[in-house]
Enzyme design. Sequence first.
Site, PDB file in Angstrom:
ATOM      1  N   SER A 146      66.419  30.281  48.960  1.00  0.00           N
ATOM      2  CA  SER A 146      65.338  29.308  48.858  1.00  0.00           C
ATOM      3  C   SER A 146      65.807  27.943  49.313  1.00  0.00           C
ATOM      4  O   SER A 146      67.003  27.622  49.225  1.00  0.00           O
ATOM      5  CB  SER A 146      64.846  29.217  47.405  1.00  0.00           C
ATOM      6  OG  SER A 146      63.984  28.107  47.205  1.00  0.00           O
ATOM      7  N   TYR A 160      67.570  27.858  38.544  1.00  0.00           N
ATOM      8  CA  TYR A 160      66.998  28.652  39.641  1.00  0.00           C
ATOM      9  C   TYR A 160      67.645  28.247  40.964  1.00  0.00           C
ATOM     10  O   TYR A 160      68.070  29.099  41.753  1.00  0.00           O
ATOM     11  CB  TYR A 160      65.491  28.445  39.703  1.00  0.00           C
ATOM     12  CG  TYR A 160      64.843  29.028  40.934  1.00  0.00           C
ATOM     13  CD1 TYR A 160      64.605  30.397  41.037  1.00  0.00           C
ATOM     14  CD2 TYR A 160      64.472  28.216  42.007  1.00  0.00           C
ATOM     15  CE1 TYR A 160      64.017  30.940  42.179  1.00  0.00           C
ATOM     16  CE2 TYR A 160      63.885  28.747  43.148  1.00  0.00           C
ATOM     17  CZ  TYR A 160      63.656  30.103  43.223  1.00  0.00           C
ATOM     18  OH  TYR A 160      63.070  30.637  44.355  1.00  0.00           O
TER      19      TYR A 160
END
Length: 255
Positions: A146, A160
Amino acid sequence: MAIDLAGKVALVTGASGGIGRAIAISLAASGAKVVLNYLNSKEAAEEAVAAIKHKGGMAIAIQADVSKAEEAQRLAAESEQAFGRKVDVLINNAGHLVQRVPNEDMTEEVYARIMDVNLKSAVFVTKAVIPGMKAAGAGCIVNLTSVAAHNGGGPGASIYAASKAAVLAYTKGLAKEVAASGIRVNAISPGFIGNTAFHATFTSAAAREATIQSIPLRREGTPEDVAGVALFLVSDLSAYLTGETIEVNGGMFMR
């Protein structure tokens, strides 16, 4: 040059919707026999399988919690049994923000859930398919990371982001480990991708619009934008690429 994956078996984790679904459909359209892994969304996974079969492709759905090592091993074994050959292509797409939690409020339980679904899943599904790839002397692995791995993510997403940064490092290390066996390992780093459960759950309408305005291409990405890059990475068009991360973000982050 047409991409031909005929005869190859592809396993896509977290494939019931969004990016995983789009990748599975793209691989099947190029001739691969596709295993769509899902956790809870059985109906959505079966709908995706039906869509693939409707267009003449071959696919099955297999439930497994890939954040657990034994489930990852079972998934790989059932994938190989389903089509009578080893897995040629692995897309480690399963991942989740889980929830936004400031570090001062982080618990061991939430920390473990985030790390397990984003990093542990990739490690142990990969572990399960590598022996077959080594025996065949070939294979392609694509890990989904990501843009958060680069910029730290939004509010309450530090763990995350850290888990996705770990996926980047893991991709490079694994690429070195298995290159001599003919296995290529690369990563895709999506930016703001619409039509996914992630942003439907964690991003407000105002934040979405502000983000789009900050993207040089002035639009959010689509799951199909990511799927096209995945297809490239598992094809012969990228035969000399390994250990690389491709950013798919419309220019919001440039290396």
